[in-house]
Scaffold this motif. Structure first.
Motif, PDB file in Angstrom:
ATOM      1  N   MET A 226       0.748  -1.026  -0.056  1.00 48.65           N
ATOM      2  CA  MET A 226      -0.136  -0.150   0.260  1.00 48.65           C
ATOM      3  C   MET A 226       0.970   1.343   0.074  1.00 48.65           C
ATOM      4  SD  MET A 226      -2.974  -1.096   2.379  1.00 48.65           S
ATOM      5  CE  MET A 226      -4.071  -2.392   2.404  1.00 48.65           C
ATOM      6  N   ARG A 227       2.058   1.162   0.162  1.00 46.02           N
ATOM      7  CA  ARG A 227       3.048   2.333   0.334  1.00 46.02           C
ATOM      8  C   ARG A 227       3.116   3.247  -0.935  1.00 46.02           C
ATOM      9  NH1 ARG A 227       7.841  -0.143   4.117  1.00 46.02           N
ATOM     10  NH2 ARG A 227       6.238  -0.704   5.878  1.00 46.02           N
ATOM     11  N   PRO A 228       3.099   2.660  -2.248  1.00 47.21           N
ATOM     12  CA  PRO A 228       3.287   3.477  -3.558  1.00 47.21           C
ATOM     13  C   PRO A 228       1.974   4.346  -3.592  1.00 47.21           C
ATOM     14  CG  PRO A 228       4.067   1.311  -3.654  1.00 47.21           C
ATOM     15  CD  PRO A 228       3.426   1.084  -2.497  1.00 47.21           C
ATOM     16  N   MET A 229       0.816   3.546  -3.142  1.00 49.23           N
ATOM     17  CA  MET A 229      -0.414   4.296  -3.279  1.00 49.23           C
ATOM     18  C   MET A 229      -0.415   5.543  -2.424  1.00 49.23           C
ATOM     19  SD  MET A 229      -4.381   3.002  -2.997  1.00 49.23           S
ATOM     20  CE  MET A 229      -3.978   2.368  -1.186  1.00 49.23           C
ATOM     21  N   LEU A 230      -0.035   5.399  -1.092  1.00 47.05           N
ATOM     22  CA  LEU A 230      -0.201   6.367  -0.086  1.00 47.05           C
ATOM     23  C   LEU A 230       0.678   7.501  -0.454  1.00 47.05           C
ATOM     24  CD1 LEU A 230      -0.627   4.112   3.138  1.00 47.05           C
ATOM     25  CD2 LEU A 230      -2.485   5.852   2.163  1.00 47.05           C
TER      26      LEU A 230
END
Length: 107
Positions: A75-79
């Motif tokens: 989820m890090r790239p999206m956040l």
């Protein structure tokens, strides 16, 4: 099948935002159905880190919800993209105030 930024799921969200819940749910099920079929036997997890919970989103997310220290790697790239957009409001000066933790920078 592309999961991140999927056009079908984006179309579903467009309908939800217009208040058309029934159509949004129909389109969303189209995405979910295609996902279930495509990834029955394939690895869908984008994480590069070897982990006991790789590909087991249900348990991975539950663990992260439980300890509440950080979000799953996937989820890090999206956040980060959302944070980058917010950071533009201050000319990204937050970058001068943030230091990555040692476990990220030391290899």
């Amino acid at each position: 099948m592309i999961i991140d930024g999927n056009a079908i799921e984006k179309a579903a969200m467009k309908e939800f935002h217009k208040g058309n819940r029934k159509e949004g749910l129909r389109i969303q099920e189209e995405f979910a159905s295609a996902f279930r079929e495509e990834y029955k036997e394939k690895d869908h997890c984008p994480c590069k880190k070897a982990c006991r919970y790789h590909g087991n989103c249900k348990e991975c997310v539950a663990i992260h919800r439980a300890h509440q220290e950080h979000v799953p790697n996937c989820m890090r790239p999206m956040l980060n993209e959302k944070i980058r957009l917010l950071s533009e409001l201050t000319e990204h000066t937050i970058a001068n105030e943030v230091e990555a933790p040692e476990e990220i920078t030391v290899r």
